[in-house]
Motif scaffolding. Sequence first.
Motif, PDB file in Angstrom:
ATOM      1  N   SER A   3       0.844  -1.201   0.000  1.00  9.36           N
ATOM      2  CA  SER A   3       0.000   0.000   0.000  1.00  9.36           C
ATOM      3  C   SER A   3       0.872   1.242   0.000  1.00  9.36           C
ATOM      4  O   SER A   3       1.995   1.233   0.529  1.00  9.36           O
ATOM      5  N   SER A   4       0.355   2.313  -0.601  1.00  9.40           N
ATOM      6  CA  SER A   4       1.016   3.619  -0.499  1.00  9.40           C
ATOM      7  C   SER A   4      -0.061   4.702  -0.498  1.00  9.40           C
ATOM      8  O   SER A   4      -1.164   4.497  -1.016  1.00  9.40           O
ATOM      9  N   PHE A   5       0.251   5.856   0.098  1.00  5.41           N
ATOM     10  CA  PHE A   5      -0.758   6.877   0.340  1.00  5.41           C
ATOM     11  C   PHE A   5      -0.258   8.260  -0.038  1.00  5.41           C
ATOM     12  O   PHE A   5       0.930   8.570   0.048  1.00  5.41           O
ATOM     13  N   ALA A   6      -1.200   9.078  -0.467  1.00  6.65           N
ATOM     14  CA  ALA A   6      -1.003  10.522  -0.587  1.00  6.65           C
ATOM     15  C   ALA A   6      -2.226  11.175   0.061  1.00  6.65           C
ATOM     16  O   ALA A   6      -3.125  10.477   0.554  1.00  6.65           O
ATOM     17  N   GLU A   7      -2.296  12.495   0.057  1.00 12.17           N
ATOM     18  CA  GLU A   7      -3.375  13.160   0.781  1.00 12.17           C
ATOM     19  C   GLU A   7      -4.750  12.802   0.242  1.00 12.17           C
ATOM     20  O   GLU A   7      -5.698  12.575   1.001  1.00 12.17           O
ATOM     21  N   THR A   8      -4.898  12.717  -1.058  1.00 11.69           N
ATOM     22  CA  THR A   8      -6.223  12.476  -1.655  1.00 11.69           C
ATOM     23  C   THR A   8      -6.263  11.208  -2.502  1.00 11.69           C
ATOM     24  O   THR A   8      -7.196  11.001  -3.267  1.00 11.69           O
ATOM     25  N   SER A   9      -5.257  10.374  -2.386  1.00  9.22           N
ATOM     26  CA  SER A   9      -5.227   9.152  -3.196  1.00  9.22           C
ATOM     27  C   SER A   9      -4.421   8.080  -2.490  1.00  9.22           C
ATOM     28  O   SER A   9      -3.676   8.356  -1.543  1.00  9.22           O
ATOM     29  N   MET A  10      -4.590   6.863  -2.962  1.00  6.53           N
ATOM     30  CA  MET A  10      -3.813   5.735  -2.446  1.00  6.53           C
ATOM     31  C   MET A  10      -3.726   4.653  -3.510  1.00  6.53           C
ATOM     32  O   MET A  10      -4.528   4.615  -4.454  1.00  6.53           O
ATOM     33  N   SER A  11      -2.732   3.797  -3.370  1.00  6.30           N
ATOM     34  CA  SER A  11      -2.580   2.640  -4.252  1.00  6.30           C
ATOM     35  C   SER A  11      -2.449   1.393  -3.398  1.00  6.30           C
ATOM     36  O   SER A  11      -1.809   1.415  -2.344  1.00  6.30           O
ATOM     37  N   ILE A  12      -3.090   0.332  -3.847  1.00  2.06           N
ATOM     38  CA  ILE A  12      -2.971  -0.954  -3.166  1.00  2.06           C
ATOM     39  C   ILE A  12      -2.665  -2.035  -4.200  1.00  2.06           C
ATOM     40  O   ILE A  12      -3.078  -1.944  -5.351  1.00  2.06           O
ATOM     41  N   CYS A  13      -1.911  -3.022  -3.761  1.00  3.17           N
ATOM     42  CA  CYS A  13      -1.601  -4.171  -4.612  1.00  3.17           C
ATOM     43  C   CYS A  13      -2.287  -5.385  -4.009  1.00  3.17           C
ATOM     44  O   CYS A  13      -1.995  -5.771  -2.863  1.00  3.17           O
ATOM     45  N   LYS A  25      -4.633  -1.812 -12.776  1.00  9.85           N
ATOM     46  CA  LYS A  25      -3.548  -2.304 -13.616  1.00  9.85           C
ATOM     47  C   LYS A  25      -3.308  -3.771 -13.249  1.00  9.85           C
ATOM     48  O   LYS A  25      -2.992  -4.091 -12.093  1.00  9.85           O
ATOM     49  N   LYS A  26      -3.481  -4.659 -14.221  1.00  8.23           N
ATOM     50  CA  LYS A  26      -3.328  -6.087 -13.943  1.00  8.23           C
ATOM     51  C   LYS A  26      -1.987  -6.605 -14.449  1.00  8.23           C
ATOM     52  O   LYS A  26      -1.150  -5.845 -14.928  1.00  8.23           O
ATOM     53  N   ASP A  27      -1.793  -7.916 -14.312  1.00  9.77           N
ATOM     54  CA  ASP A  27      -0.547  -8.574 -14.718  1.00  9.77           C
ATOM     55  C   ASP A  27       0.654  -7.961 -14.019  1.00  9.77           C
ATOM     56  O   ASP A  27       1.672  -7.628 -14.632  1.00  9.77           O
ATOM     57  N   MET A  28       0.551  -7.877 -12.693  1.00 12.52           N
ATOM     58  CA  MET A  28       1.640  -7.356 -11.879  1.00 12.52           C
ATOM     59  C   MET A  28       2.236  -8.493 -11.044  1.00 12.52           C
ATOM     60  O   MET A  28       1.647  -9.559 -10.871  1.00 12.52           O
ATOM     61  N   CYS A  29       3.429  -8.247 -10.516  1.00 11.52           N
ATOM     62  CA  CYS A  29       4.152  -9.244  -9.733  1.00 11.52           C
ATOM     63  C   CYS A  29       4.867  -8.541  -8.581  1.00 11.52           C
ATOM     64  O   CYS A  29       5.440  -7.462  -8.775  1.00 11.52           O
ATOM     65  N   ILE A  30       4.819  -9.139  -7.407  1.00 14.14           N
ATOM     66  CA  ILE A  30       5.583  -8.621  -6.268  1.00 14.14           C
ATOM     67  C   ILE A  30       6.874  -9.420  -6.137  1.00 14.14           C
ATOM     68  O   ILE A  30       6.853 -10.639  -6.010  1.00 14.14           O
ATOM     69  N   THR A  84      19.818  -3.994  -2.834  1.00 11.85           N
ATOM     70  CA  THR A  84      18.589  -4.418  -3.504  1.00 11.85           C
ATOM     71  C   THR A  84      18.127  -3.378  -4.518  1.00 11.85           C
ATOM     72  O   THR A  84      17.696  -3.732  -5.623  1.00 11.85           O
ATOM     73  N   THR A  85      18.194  -2.102  -4.161  1.00 13.45           N
ATOM     74  CA  THR A  85      17.757  -1.061  -5.102  1.00 13.45           C
ATOM     75  C   THR A  85      18.680  -0.988  -6.307  1.00 13.45           C
ATOM     76  O   THR A  85      18.230  -0.722  -7.426  1.00 13.45           O
ATOM     77  N   ASP A  86      19.961  -1.235  -6.098  1.00 10.51           N
ATOM     78  CA  ASP A  86      20.901  -1.254  -7.231  1.00 10.51           C
ATOM     79  C   ASP A  86      20.530  -2.360  -8.215  1.00 10.51           C
ATOM     80  O   ASP A  86      20.581  -2.175  -9.436  1.00 10.51           O
ATOM     81  N   ALA A  87      20.144  -3.523  -7.673  1.00  8.73           N
ATOM     82  CA  ALA A  87      19.792  -4.655  -8.534  1.00  8.73           C
ATOM     83  C   ALA A  87      18.513  -4.398  -9.313  1.00  8.73           C
ATOM     84  O   ALA A  87      18.330  -4.923 -10.422  1.00  8.73           O
ATOM     85  N   MET A  88      17.628  -3.574  -8.767  1.00 13.33           N
ATOM     86  CA  MET A  88      16.327  -3.318  -9.397  1.00 13.33           C
ATOM     87  C   MET A  88      16.320  -2.083 -10.288  1.00 13.33           C
ATOM     88  O   MET A  88      15.279  -1.729 -10.853  1.00 13.33           O
ATOM     89  N   LYS A  89      17.445  -1.424 -10.440  1.00 13.75           N
ATOM     90  CA  LYS A  89      17.453  -0.129 -11.134  1.00 13.75           C
ATOM     91  C   LYS A  89      17.072  -0.234 -12.611  1.00 13.75           C
ATOM     92  O   LYS A  89      16.640   0.755 -13.211  1.00 13.75           O
ATOM     93  N   GLY A  90      17.192  -1.412 -13.203  1.00  9.75           N
ATOM     94  CA  GLY A  90      16.832  -1.565 -14.601  1.00  9.75           C
ATOM     95  C   GLY A  90      15.369  -1.901 -14.822  1.00  9.75           C
ATOM     96  O   GLY A  90      14.936  -2.072 -15.971  1.00  9.75           O
ATOM     97  N   CYS A  91      14.589  -1.988 -13.742  1.00  6.23           N
ATOM     98  CA  CYS A  91      13.180  -2.372 -13.859  1.00  6.23           C
ATOM     99  C   CYS A  91      12.262  -1.171 -13.645  1.00  6.23           C
ATOM    100  O   CYS A  91      12.603  -0.238 -12.911  1.00  6.23           O
ATOM    101  N   ASN A  92      11.112  -1.245 -14.271  1.00  2.00           N
ATOM    102  CA  ASN A  92      10.107  -0.184 -14.124  1.00  2.00           C
ATOM    103  C   ASN A  92       9.275  -0.478 -12.875  1.00  2.00           C
ATOM    104  O   ASN A  92       8.246  -1.142 -12.933  1.00  2.00           O
ATOM    105  N   ILE A  93       9.724   0.040 -11.730  1.00  2.00           N
ATOM    106  CA  ILE A  93       9.092  -0.256 -10.441  1.00  2.00           C
ATOM    107  C   ILE A  93       7.803   0.542 -10.296  1.00  2.00           C
ATOM    108  O   ILE A  93       7.790   1.762 -10.466  1.00  2.00           O
ATOM    109  N   GLN A  94       6.721  -0.152  -9.977  1.00  2.00           N
ATOM    110  CA  GLN A  94       5.418   0.484  -9.830  1.00  2.00           C
ATOM    111  C   GLN A  94       5.123   0.899  -8.386  1.00  2.00           C
ATOM    112  O   GLN A  94       4.509   1.931  -8.138  1.00  2.00           O
ATOM    113  N   MET A  95       5.545   0.074  -7.416  1.00  2.00           N
ATOM    114  CA  MET A  95       5.342   0.357  -5.999  1.00  2.00           C
ATOM    115  C   MET A  95       6.494  -0.254  -5.217  1.00  2.00           C
ATOM    116  O   MET A  95       7.136  -1.211  -5.673  1.00  2.00           O
ATOM    117  N   ILE A  96       6.739   0.281  -4.030  1.00  2.00           N
ATOM    118  CA  ILE A  96       7.752  -0.255  -3.120  1.00  2.00           C
ATOM    119  C   ILE A  96       7.146  -0.357  -1.728  1.00  2.00           C
ATOM    120  O   ILE A  96       6.423   0.541  -1.293  1.00  2.00           O
TER     121      ILE A  96
END
Length: 437
Positions: free
Chosen positions: A339-349, A372-377, A395-407
């Motif tokens: 999950s992630s949050f902002a003042e007027t929005s949020m995202s959940i996986c 958004k479907k077809d996601m992987c954690i 870990t972040t160095d290893a993931m730098k080539g990927c299009n990260i949607q959430m952390i």
Amino acid sequence: MIVMKFGGTSVGSAKNIKHVSSLIEQNDEPVIAVLSAMSGTTNKLVEICNYYYGKQADKAAALIDGLQEKYYSEIKNLLATPSWQQTTMQFVAERMDYIRSFANDIFTTFEEKCILAQGELMSTQMMLNYMHEQNIEACMLPALDFMRIDKNCEPDLDTTKTLLGNLLEANSKHKIYITQGFICRNAYGEIDNLQRGGSDYSASLIGAAMKATEIQIWTDIDGVHNNDPRIVEGTSPVSNLSYEEASELAFFGAKILHPTCVKPAQKADIPIRLKNTMQPDAHGTLINQSIEKNSIKAVAAKDDMYILRISNSRQLPTASFIASVYSICDNYQTVCFVSSFAETSMSICVEDNEHIDEITEEIRQIGNVDMKKDMCIITIVGDLNPQNTAMTTKTTDAMKGCNIQMISFGGSNYSISYVVESSEKHKAMKELSKTLF
């Protein structure tokens, strides 16, 4: 006392049952062996139930006939003497006739649970009869006589401990005890099951109830690997995991153990050892209280995920908005993995399940939803305390080539999770192995 759990593959043939019998017999300590149904059986029983639900008794009958013949074939290969063959075939025939008896009745979840219990009942009877034919002293402890869940479908450990203790005391002359995994009785005395974690959960609950020396989970792989060997070459078994690390790996996709299984053992401080049935001399993975500092243990992946990005269209107070979204997910017993949050929005996986459309529709009553479907954690597990910047940076160095949607980071001291598109899963896991191991 040692608790040894053997999965469906481990008891999936006459040859394997004989091998498992030898593994059980070689222990110096008393053993409670927890068996799953023979591999493929539960799936067949689910199919039979679906045909009963659909009023297709003829198709169910054909499946039952085929399953019975399969068992007869294995019994002939398992047992050498005609008398033991006949006794065991008769037991299987009775179980199959019991399944057939539901053909013309109203079919509900109660009847389904009764049918699903038959696989474990047959596999354990086959094991016990083989042991008796080999003059091995062994005793059946029927799970339906001691394993209990309460009105909330949670394990009733106190009742289980009392009933199981009484059974063991009544059969104290034996050293080997055989019982069923997965199945139990509910608070109303009806046949039920443990659902999440199945036989692994049974083994952990039995071990906790009886203060076992060790709980062993025997499968077809030599412990938890540091990455998925189906995707990454050169993976290796992890020698030791803490209870917390094992729970995180199981929760985020490692298939070898279910997260519910760790908790009873952890509470009772009983080590869990994951072993390979076909390579019994391999060390496997030991799960206990030990935590190794400055170490990354493993990578796991959870597929079939959705990201729901939700904006607060009704201008609810932020706390109410967030609580409403979580409440909707809770009503459908759907976990928000990230999950992630902002003042007027949020995202959940969340996981793709049968209720995703209903969840989305209800959330639309309070906000706008972009799905958004077809996601992987992708989850990395180890010593990932937020203060340990060296490990998190790797870990972040290893993931730098990927299009990260959430952390997700900081929820525990043992994991960091990245949500990526499923198409990037293999790339991410290979890069993590290259960097971390």
